[in-house]
Design an enzyme around this catalytic site. Structure first.
Site, PDB file in Angstrom:
ATOM      1  N   ASP A  16       0.813  -1.222   0.000  1.00 25.26           N
ATOM      2  CA  ASP A  16       0.000   0.000   0.000  1.00 25.26           C
ATOM      3  C   ASP A  16       0.842   1.266   0.000  1.00 25.26           C
ATOM      4  O   ASP A  16       0.456   2.295   0.557  1.00 25.26           O
ATOM      5  CB  ASP A  16      -0.969   0.012   1.199  1.00 25.26           C
ATOM      6  N   HIS A  44      -4.880  -2.161  -5.489  1.00 25.15           N
ATOM      7  CA  HIS A  44      -4.232  -0.878  -5.681  1.00 25.15           C
ATOM      8  C   HIS A  44      -5.191   0.055  -6.406  1.00 25.15           C
ATOM      9  O   HIS A  44      -6.099  -0.380  -7.087  1.00 25.15           O
ATOM     10  CB  HIS A  44      -2.897  -1.020  -6.425  1.00 25.15           C
TER      11      HIS A  44
HETATM   12  P1  GDP Z   1      -0.660   0.138  -3.579  1.00 22.46           P
HETATM   13  O1  GDP Z   1      -1.273  -1.115  -3.053  1.00 22.46           O
HETATM   14  O2  GDP Z   1       0.783   0.257  -3.245  1.00 22.46           O
HETATM   15  O3  GDP Z   1      -0.936   0.374  -5.018  1.00 22.46           O
HETATM   16  O4  GDP Z   1      -1.339   1.319  -2.798  1.00 22.46           O
HETATM   17  P2  GDP Z   1      -2.915   1.490  -2.485  1.00 22.46           P
HETATM   18  O5  GDP Z   1      -3.604   1.863  -3.742  1.00 22.46           O
HETATM   19  O6  GDP Z   1      -3.421   0.344  -1.706  1.00 22.46           O
HETATM   20  O7  GDP Z   1      -2.865   2.719  -1.488  1.00 22.46           O
HETATM   21  C1  GDP Z   1      -2.413   3.949  -1.897  1.00 22.46           C
HETATM   22  C2  GDP Z   1      -3.526   4.990  -1.748  1.00 22.46           C
HETATM   23  O8  GDP Z   1      -2.942   6.263  -1.689  1.00 22.46           O
HETATM   24  C3  GDP Z   1      -4.484   5.043  -2.905  1.00 22.46           C
HETATM   25  O9  GDP Z   1      -5.757   5.384  -2.423  1.00 22.46           O
HETATM   26  C4  GDP Z   1      -3.924   6.154  -3.780  1.00 22.46           C
HETATM   27  O10 GDP Z   1      -4.913   6.794  -4.575  1.00 22.46           O
HETATM   28  C5  GDP Z   1      -3.369   7.085  -2.767  1.00 22.46           C
HETATM   29  N1  GDP Z   1      -2.178   7.839  -3.159  1.00 22.46           N
HETATM   30  C6  GDP Z   1      -1.153   7.450  -3.955  1.00 22.46           C
HETATM   31  N2  GDP Z   1      -0.181   8.396  -3.978  1.00 22.46           N
HETATM   32  C7  GDP Z   1      -0.612   9.391  -3.185  1.00 22.46           C
HETATM   33  C8  GDP Z   1      -0.036  10.639  -2.768  1.00 22.46           C
HETATM   34  O11 GDP Z   1       1.068  11.017  -3.134  1.00 22.46           O
HETATM   35  N3  GDP Z   1      -0.775  11.396  -1.906  1.00 22.46           N
HETATM   36  C9  GDP Z   1      -1.978  11.028  -1.444  1.00 22.46           C
HETATM   37  N4  GDP Z   1      -2.617  11.820  -0.597  1.00 22.46           N
HETATM   38  N5  GDP Z   1      -2.554   9.859  -1.805  1.00 22.46           N
HETATM   39  C10 GDP Z   1      -1.874   9.061  -2.658  1.00 22.46           C
HETATM   40 MG    MG Z   2      -2.760  -1.832  -1.797  1.00 20.52          MG
END
Ligand code: GDP
Ligand code: MG
Length: 423
Positions: A16, A44
């Site tokens: 995440d 994600h």
């Molecule tokens: P992943 O599993 O690594 O792809 O990450 P997730 O999608 O589970 O969690 C990341 C969350 O953070 C998602 O809701 C994204 O839209 C959000 N996100 C990603 N980059 C940023 C950022 O730079 N700032 C903020 N505020 N949110 C972000």
């Molecule tokens: Mg995730």
């Protein structure tokens, strides 16, 4: 921003980290986007203008209409995959997908076994979502699985089910004492139908990518994070797969070669489920990070545990995956905090260490050594150039980069696709 291909993107913490967004950003430069590990437990999200897409199986490159691949290292819950494909086709986005015949399929008895085992473990439960992923890998490794090639061939599916199903039913009902009402006939009927719909995606992913990697720009999207690695992660609170970069070779079927790797580092740390977490914040700062960062599971909605950035974790991730580049995400979430801490080492007894210890019994005893930084007040979410950041934010970033000795190429400052500082 100069980044070389072939490239693999790996989470450097407990998942995440915002890999979905980073993959989406970089897949713009790629021609092929591959998922090579994990199942639909690895959610994600990608934000495009006002719409937020939650993906659990399709590679993030789907939004850029790239060639998409699911290699055998992935396990597929066919209903979930079909629903995701439908979501994009409804928006007239063609899903150009290839699925390897060696992929293992998540079956209803895997989910039932998953739930039954968590009940049996009680307080020591892994925190599984009962999606059956771990059990699908167990059968895969034990040569007791249903592969994609069986799913799309009704006779083969029947034969596999006749062998496997009776034992699974006995296990669930007689060993675990749980009810399992699905019949072999029902499962067959449902899964033959999935097979019919998915058959057109069949292709030899190993063969295709071995060739493509020589002349095209191939991007590998790692699921989960380094410390959810089934061996090098915080066992047993991990997934069943390798999540470190080297897993890509056997999980796709590629010979060893140079593949560049990029580690995604969230500006703080989160973790889902149980297990040690040295920098965890159980106070109002932790709650603030959770709320501002929206730290709730993409699939499960469960609140994530939150804490300060832990450089011991990231350093270990760098050692295991050999990152050539880093992306720092969610820096904006820290805006407005008076003080920001970073863990630079652990104290264990009288010793100071800089990486996650090999033995989990030692990890549980580690207490963090912090360096404190002054926070910044301004909203950084619209900033596109490093120079525009306040001195405090720059100091925090510079320190991390210096400590980790890997160049930072991307700083993500909001969820939106274009909200990045590229270096
Ligand atoms: P992943 O599993 O690594 O792809 O990450 P997730 O999608 O589970 O969690 C990341 C969350 O953070 C998602 O809701 C994204 O839209 C959000 N996100 C990603 N980059 C940023 C950022 O730079 N700032 C903020 N505020 N949110 C972000
Ligand atoms: Mg995730």
């Amino acid at each position: 921003m100069k980044i070389k291909f072939p490239l693999i993107i790996v989470g450097s913490q407990w998942g995440d980290e915002g890999k979905g967004k980073v993959v989406d950003l970089l897949s713009d430069r790629a021609s092929h986007v591959v998922r090579y590990n994990g199942g639909n437990n690895a959610g994600h999200s990608v934000v495009l203008a006002v719409e937020k897409f939650k993906l659990s199986l399709l590679p993030s490159g789907v939004l850029r209409r790239k060639k998409l691949f699911l290699s055998h290292g992935v396990v597929i819950d066919p209903k979930i995959l079909l629903d995701e494909i439908a979501l994009f086709e409804k928006r007239k986005i063609k899903v150009n997908l290839m699925i390897d015949p060696r992929v293992n399929i998540v079956m209803p008895y895997h989910k039932a076994l998953d739930a039954a085992t968590e009940i049996w473990k009680g307080k020591k439960a892994t925190g599984s979502l009962h999606l059956g992923i771990g059990y699908t890998y167990e059968d895969k490794n034990n040569r007791f699985g249903v592969r994609f090639e069986d799913l799309i061939a009704p006779n083969a599916l029947k034969e596999r089910l006749e062998l496997i199903f009776p034992l699974k039913k006995l296990q669930i009902e007689k060993v675990y004492g749980q009810k399992f009402s699905s019949t072999i006939k029902e499962i067959y009927k449902e899964y033959v139908n999935y097979g019919k719909k998915l058959k057109k995606y069949l292709g030899d992913v190993s063969f295709t990518l071995t060739k493509a990697i020589k002349k095209e720009r191939v991007l590998f999207e790692g699921a989960h994070g380094t410390f959810l690695d089934g061996i090098f992660g915080t066992y047993p609170y991990t997934t069943a797969v390798y999540t470190i970069a080297g897993g890509v070779f056997p999980y796709v079927g590629l010979p060893p070669q140079k593949i560049y790797s990029l580690g995604v580092v969230k500006a703080y740390t989160t973790r889902v489920g149980n297990g040690p977490f040295p920098t965890e914040l159980l106070d109002s700062t932790g709650e603030k990070i959770r709320q501002v960062g929206g730290e709730f599971g993409t699939v499960s909605k469960r609140p994530r545990r939150c804490g300060w950035l832990d450089l011991c974790l990231v350093r270990t991730a760098i050692r295991l995956s050999g990152f050539d580049y880093l992306a720092i995400t969610k820096l904006d979430v820290l805006s407005g905090l008076d003080r920001i801490k970073v863990c630079i080492g652990y104290k264990i007894g009288k010793k100071t260490i800089r990486e996650v210890p090999a033995m989990m019994s030692d990890f549980g005893k580690c207490t963090p050594i912090y360096k404190e930084f002054k926070g910044w007040k301004e909203d950084i979410s619209k900033i596109k150039k490093l120079e525009k950041l306040s001195l405090e934010a720059k100091t925090y970033l510079k320190y991390i980069e210096k400590q980790l000795e890997v160049p930072v190429k991307i700083i993500s400052v909001a969820a939106e696709r274009s909200s990045n500082i590229l270096l």
